[in-house]
Design a protein around this motif. Structure first.
Motif, PDB file in Angstrom:
ATOM      1  N   VAL A 178     -12.392 -12.398  -1.071  1.00  0.00           N
ATOM      2  CA  VAL A 178     -12.558 -12.022   0.336  1.00  0.00           C
ATOM      3  C   VAL A 178     -11.807 -10.734   0.626  1.00  0.00           C
ATOM      4  CG1 VAL A 178     -12.906 -14.389   1.176  1.00  0.00           C
ATOM      5  CG2 VAL A 178     -10.585 -13.457   1.059  1.00  0.00           C
ATOM      6  N   ASP A 179     -12.263 -10.036   1.647  1.00  0.00           N
ATOM      7  CA  ASP A 179     -11.595  -8.785   2.019  1.00  0.00           C
ATOM      8  C   ASP A 179     -11.853  -8.534   3.497  1.00  0.00           C
ATOM      9  OD1 ASP A 179     -10.688  -6.201  -0.023  1.00  0.00           O
ATOM     10  OD2 ASP A 179     -10.938  -5.794   2.125  1.00  0.00           O
ATOM     11  N   LYS A 180     -10.868  -7.895   4.150  1.00  0.00           N
ATOM     12  CA  LYS A 180     -11.068  -7.582   5.575  1.00  0.00           C
ATOM     13  C   LYS A 180     -11.984  -6.374   5.729  1.00  0.00           C
ATOM     14  CE  LYS A 180      -7.011  -4.693   5.745  1.00  0.00           C
ATOM     15  NZ  LYS A 180      -5.813  -4.259   6.334  1.00  0.00           N
ATOM     16  N   GLU A 237     -17.298  -3.324   4.529  1.00  0.00           N
ATOM     17  CA  GLU A 237     -18.122  -2.407   3.742  1.00  0.00           C
ATOM     18  C   GLU A 237     -17.898  -2.660   2.249  1.00  0.00           C
ATOM     19  OE1 GLU A 237     -17.486   1.744   4.603  1.00  0.00           O
ATOM     20  OE2 GLU A 237     -18.748   2.232   2.853  1.00  0.00           O
ATOM     21  N   ARG A 238     -16.637  -2.881   1.886  1.00  0.00           N
ATOM     22  CA  ARG A 238     -16.329  -3.136   0.476  1.00  0.00           C
ATOM     23  C   ARG A 238     -17.042  -4.404  -0.009  1.00  0.00           C
ATOM     24  NH1 ARG A 238     -10.438  -1.869  -2.310  1.00  0.00           N
ATOM     25  NH2 ARG A 238     -11.295  -0.083  -3.392  1.00  0.00           N
ATOM     26  N   ILE A 239     -17.039  -5.436   0.852  1.00  0.00           N
ATOM     27  CA  ILE A 239     -17.695  -6.695   0.464  1.00  0.00           C
ATOM     28  C   ILE A 239     -19.192  -6.459   0.283  1.00  0.00           C
ATOM     29  CG2 ILE A 239     -18.319  -9.023   1.317  1.00  0.00           C
ATOM     30  CD1 ILE A 239     -15.462  -8.816   0.133  1.00  0.00           C
ATOM     31  N   ASN A 243      -3.337  -4.538  -1.340  1.00  0.00           N
ATOM     32  CA  ASN A 243      -2.558  -3.350  -1.668  1.00  0.00           C
ATOM     33  C   ASN A 243      -1.151  -3.434  -1.084  1.00  0.00           C
ATOM     34  OD1 ASN A 243      -4.382  -3.309   0.508  1.00  0.00           O
ATOM     35  ND2 ASN A 243      -4.078  -1.138   0.858  1.00  0.00           N
ATOM     36  N   THR A 244      -0.226  -2.797  -1.785  1.00  0.00           N
ATOM     37  CA  THR A 244       1.185  -2.814  -1.366  1.00  0.00           C
ATOM     38  C   THR A 244       1.687  -1.365  -1.379  1.00  0.00           C
ATOM     39  OG1 THR A 244       1.670  -3.313  -3.700  1.00  0.00           O
ATOM     40  CG2 THR A 244       1.750  -5.143  -2.150  1.00  0.00           C
ATOM     41  N   PRO A 245       1.201  -0.566  -0.413  1.00  0.00           N
ATOM     42  CA  PRO A 245       1.528   0.868  -0.451  1.00  0.00           C
ATOM     43  C   PRO A 245       2.995   1.142  -0.127  1.00  0.00           C
ATOM     44  CG  PRO A 245       0.406   0.301   1.586  1.00  0.00           C
ATOM     45  CD  PRO A 245       0.410  -0.946   0.757  1.00  0.00           C
ATOM     46  N   LYS A 272       3.990   5.952  -9.235  1.00  0.00           N
ATOM     47  CA  LYS A 272       4.912   6.575  -8.273  1.00  0.00           C
ATOM     48  C   LYS A 272       5.386   5.535  -7.252  1.00  0.00           C
ATOM     49  CE  LYS A 272       5.605  10.438  -5.226  1.00  0.00           C
ATOM     50  NZ  LYS A 272       5.004  11.454  -4.395  1.00  0.00           N
ATOM     51  N   LYS A 273       4.428   4.755  -6.767  1.00  0.00           N
ATOM     52  CA  LYS A 273       4.746   3.739  -5.750  1.00  0.00           C
ATOM     53  C   LYS A 273       5.774   2.729  -6.286  1.00  0.00           C
ATOM     54  CE  LYS A 273       1.500   0.335  -5.512  1.00  0.00           C
ATOM     55  NZ  LYS A 273       2.056  -0.948  -5.874  1.00  0.00           N
ATOM     56  N   ASP A 274       5.558   2.281  -7.521  1.00  0.00           N
ATOM     57  CA  ASP A 274       6.422   1.220  -8.045  1.00  0.00           C
ATOM     58  C   ASP A 274       7.810   1.753  -8.419  1.00  0.00           C
ATOM     59  OD1 ASP A 274       4.330  -0.449  -7.570  1.00  0.00           O
ATOM     60  OD2 ASP A 274       3.657  -0.577  -9.644  1.00  0.00           O
TER      61      ASP A 274
HETATM   62  P1  NAD Z   1      -6.971  -1.737  -3.503  1.00  0.00           P
HETATM   63  O1  NAD Z   1      -6.504  -0.882  -2.387  1.00  0.00           O
HETATM   64  O2  NAD Z   1      -8.027  -1.236  -4.429  1.00  0.00           O
HETATM   65  O3  NAD Z   1      -7.487  -3.138  -2.931  1.00  0.00           O
HETATM   66  C1  NAD Z   1      -6.775  -3.903  -2.016  1.00  0.00           C
HETATM   67  C2  NAD Z   1      -7.762  -4.569  -1.070  1.00  0.00           C
HETATM   68  O4  NAD Z   1      -7.048  -5.488  -0.246  1.00  0.00           O
HETATM   69  C3  NAD Z   1      -8.485  -3.611  -0.128  1.00  0.00           C
HETATM   70  O5  NAD Z   1      -9.885  -3.723  -0.308  1.00  0.00           O
HETATM   71  C4  NAD Z   1      -8.043  -4.056   1.273  1.00  0.00           C
HETATM   72  O6  NAD Z   1      -9.067  -3.939   2.245  1.00  0.00           O
HETATM   73  C5  NAD Z   1      -7.687  -5.500   1.031  1.00  0.00           C
HETATM   74  N1  NAD Z   1      -6.780  -6.062   2.035  1.00  0.00           N
HETATM   75  C6  NAD Z   1      -5.597  -5.569   2.476  1.00  0.00           C
HETATM   76  N2  NAD Z   1      -5.055  -6.401   3.372  1.00  0.00           N
HETATM   77  C7  NAD Z   1      -5.902  -7.432   3.529  1.00  0.00           C
HETATM   78  C8  NAD Z   1      -5.886  -8.601   4.323  1.00  0.00           C
HETATM   79  N3  NAD Z   1      -4.853  -8.868   5.131  1.00  0.00           N
HETATM   80  N4  NAD Z   1      -6.925  -9.451   4.243  1.00  0.00           N
HETATM   81  C9  NAD Z   1      -7.977  -9.181   3.420  1.00  0.00           C
HETATM   82  N5  NAD Z   1      -8.045  -8.099   2.645  1.00  0.00           N
HETATM   83  C10 NAD Z   1      -7.016  -7.223   2.682  1.00  0.00           C
HETATM   84  O7  NAD Z   1      -5.661  -2.113  -4.326  1.00  0.00           O
HETATM   85  P2  NAD Z   1      -5.557  -2.437  -5.903  1.00  0.00           P
HETATM   86  O8  NAD Z   1      -5.572  -1.184  -6.690  1.00  0.00           O
HETATM   87  O9  NAD Z   1      -6.530  -3.524  -6.219  1.00  0.00           O
HETATM   88  O10 NAD Z   1      -4.069  -3.010  -5.983  1.00  0.00           O
HETATM   89  C11 NAD Z   1      -3.721  -4.257  -5.439  1.00  0.00           C
HETATM   90  C12 NAD Z   1      -2.325  -4.638  -5.918  1.00  0.00           C
HETATM   91  O11 NAD Z   1      -2.335  -4.773  -7.356  1.00  0.00           O
HETATM   92  C13 NAD Z   1      -1.238  -3.607  -5.618  1.00  0.00           C
HETATM   93  O12 NAD Z   1      -0.045  -4.279  -5.330  1.00  0.00           O
HETATM   94  C14 NAD Z   1      -1.096  -2.842  -6.918  1.00  0.00           C
HETATM   95  O13 NAD Z   1       0.201  -2.315  -7.077  1.00  0.00           O
HETATM   96  C15 NAD Z   1      -1.350  -3.920  -7.950  1.00  0.00           C
HETATM   97  N6  NAD Z   1      -1.886  -3.446  -9.234  1.00  0.00           N
HETATM   98  C16 NAD Z   1      -2.867  -2.485  -9.252  1.00  0.00           C
HETATM   99  C17 NAD Z   1      -3.409  -2.093 -10.479  1.00  0.00           C
HETATM  100  C18 NAD Z   1      -4.478  -1.038 -10.542  1.00  0.00           C
HETATM  101  O14 NAD Z   1      -4.820  -0.628 -11.649  1.00  0.00           O
HETATM  102  N7  NAD Z   1      -5.046  -0.574  -9.450  1.00  0.00           N
HETATM  103  C19 NAD Z   1      -2.979  -2.696 -11.664  1.00  0.00           C
HETATM  104  C20 NAD Z   1      -2.003  -3.689 -11.596  1.00  0.00           C
HETATM  105  C21 NAD Z   1      -1.466  -4.067 -10.368  1.00  0.00           C
END
Ligand code: NAD
Ligand code: UGA
Length: 474
Positions: A35-37, A40-42, A93-95, A281-283
């Motif tokens: 699920v996602d908020k 469009e992504r869904i 995501n955890t920006p 960078k974030k981590d």
């Molecule tokens: P992303 O931005 O691609 O996806 C996150 C999704 O979460 C988005 O589609 C957003 O709309 C959704 N979202 C946010 N808040 C929400 C809510 N309250 N309810 C429903 N949906 C919600 O992020 P990502 O790259 O998939 O990364 C996610 C996490 O995994 C981060 O903490 C990142 O550090 C970690 N991570 C990422 C990778 C990578 O390669 N991208 C690898 C390992 C770990």
């Protein structure tokens, strides 16, 4: 042990989508709903045309074709899915925080917090909540506090929770391979039964000896540490690439020589334009913030130097391009080959191409950008300026500091003064330089920040060549 029938994954991004696709393929008896908020992504995940999924990742499309609407679903019914699930993966995501205390360093946990609140409100019975997102150490404490508040508000003990940390180590571009055959799976928790429930799912395709069980805090901290160590290797090799260029060395030879030592290992020793991607960078910034928070300023300074070196690498490459092109880029056309932060992904987050492009635009260059997977809209978002409406790589132009995107390498290289290779896409390794050099403006330069070109081909084409970390081509 509880039989798991329904899994919910909150967050349909680069981690949530591929991870759940692989679990669905390996566990056909479990129904998984992502699920996602972001509606469009869904709908992109549900697009009948699987070549239009929101994420490009080798091997993903084939799995989606196999499992979508069989045991893998994409939905925007967040509340209903939570209510029906035994396990909930938090993949949001955890920006980095962009304002307030800790801005620029600390993690912004607003998405994690809002998920925890939803789970507290809508879950039923016993629910295992899995931290899949990368989180600051001790975040599980916050999640537990929010989840437990559900009991206080409802005055009911019918809801129970167990929080696990199960960080993801996949890398983009190789996500499917990494998920199918990971070096390890890490599960941290306090409740042994829940740890084994999750381990059982992974055991459908991963040998038990690869599943590491730890306490919650070791697991959370291991994820930040793994990324910090990986990024540190890149900054280390990039620092030596500059050394090579001055002293007569060749960074590829140095990498091979040091990587042959088993204690060092050969992976992650490729010099480049600086690491990008959404996480390094974030981590590390988060680790820096936490080090200061816990009263360890020397530790903070140590890790901060990894980020500083990375910023410097992008800057020094930008400066040397200006210097080689007679100190001015005003009105010159420069081809940018590659906008993604690495090959085999359409992700541009923190890509070195962004900063280097911005520096060149600032100097007055016109950029002709090519990338096989990145869209024009994505480049607009990253550069913050719209593309120019007319051709920029004409033989003469009055324009300065503008950009356009081209779809073929041939049209990208036409009339350019220089080519900067920033992403190691395999198609860039096969460019017919001798042929294409004829359409470039001479004397032309190739700046190979990924060390991918055939040097002999460039020489044959009479082009000037600069290669990262190689004193012979400087
Ligand atoms: P992303 O931005 O691609 O996806 C996150 C999704 O979460 C988005 O589609 C957003 O709309 C959704 N979202 C946010 N808040 C929400 C809510 N309250 N309810 C429903 N949906 C919600 O992020 P990502 O790259 O998939 O990364 C996610 C996490 O995994 C981060 O903490 C990142 O550090 C970690 N991570 C990422 C990778 C990578 O390669 N991208 C690898 C390992 C770990
Ligand atoms: C990285 C880690 O490799 C994953 O284990 C982790 O799960 C993920 O971050 C995350 O937490 O998000 P990712 O960023 O997708 O994965 O890709 P990497 O292959 O690590 O590359 C990161 C950057 O470093 C890219 O810009 C790449 O070009 C650069 N890099 C990598 C080098 O410059 N040299 C190398 O030798 C390796």
């Amino acid at each position: 042990m509880k039989l798991i029938k329904n899994i919910c994954c909150i967050g349909a991004g680069y981690v949530g989508g591929p991870t759940m696709a692989v679990i669905a393929e390996k566990c056909p008896d479990i129904r998984i709903t992502v699920v996602d908020k972001n509606n469009e992504r869904i709908s992109q995940w549900n697009n009948k045309d699987t070549s239009k999924l929101p994420i490009f990742e080798p091997g993903l499309e084939e799995i989606i074709k196999k499992v979508r609407n069989k045991n893998l679903y994409f939905s925007n019914d967040i509340d209903g899915t939570i209510a029906n699930s035994d396990i909930i993966f938090l993949c949001v995501n955890t920006p980095t925080k962009d304002k307030g205390f800790g801005a620029g360093e600390a993690s912004d946990l607003k998405f994690i917090e809002s998920c925890a609140r939803k789970v507290a409100q809508f879950s039923k019975g016993h629910t295992i909540v899995v931290e899949k997102s990368t989180l600051p150490v001790r975040t599980a404490e916050t999640i537990k506090t929010i989840l437990n508040s559900a009991k206080i508000v409802k005055n009911s003990n019918s809801k129970t929770f167990s929080v696990l940390s199960n960080p993801e180590f996949l890398a983009e571009g190789t996500a499917i391979q990494d998920l199918k055959s990971p070096d390890r799976v890490l599960i941290g928790g306090e409740d042994k039964i829940s740890i084994e429930v999750l381990a059982n799912i992974y055991q459908n395709w991963i040998p038990n000896k690869k599943i590491i069980r730890t306490n919650l805090w070791s697991s959370e901290l291991s994820k930040l540490t793994a990324n910090a160590f990986l990024a540190q290797r890149i900054s280390s090799i990039n620092s030596i690439s500059a050394f090579c260029e001055i002293t007569g060395g060749d960074i590829k030879e140095v990498s091979k020589a040091i990587g042959s030592d088993r204690r060092i290992g050969s992976e992650f020793l490729k010099a480049g334009p600086g690491f990008g991607g959404s996480c390094f960078k974030k981590d590390i910034s988060n680790l820096v913030y936490l080090s200061n928070y816990f009263g360890l300023p020397e530790v903070a300074e140590y890790w901060n130097s990894v980020i500083k070196l990375n910023e410097w690498q992008k800057l020094r490459i930008s400066k040397l391009i200006v210097q080689k092109l007679f100190g001015t880029l005003r009105g010159k056309s420069i081809a940018i080959l590659g906008f993604a932060f690495k090959s085999d992904t359409n992700d541009t987050r923190q890509s070195a191409s962004i900063d280097i492009s911005k520096n060149l635009l600032e100097e007055g260059a016109n950029l002709i950008i090519h990338d096989p997977k990145v869209t024009e809209d994505q480049i607009i978002k990253e550069l913050g300026i719209k593309p120019h409406s007319q051709k920029l790589n004409k033989s003469t132009t009055e324009e300065e500091g503008a950009w356009i995107k081209k779809d073929t390498i041939e049209s990208t290289l036409k009339n350019v003064d220089a080519v900067v290779i920033l992403t190691e896409w395999s198609i860039y390794k096969e460019i017919k330089w001798e042929e294409l050099s004829k359409s470039m403006r001479q004397p032309a330069w190739i700046f190979d920040t990924r060390s991918v070109v055939e040097k002999k081909e460039i020489k044959k084409a009479n082009l000037n060549l600069w290669v990262i970390g190689d004193a012979e081509y400087n």
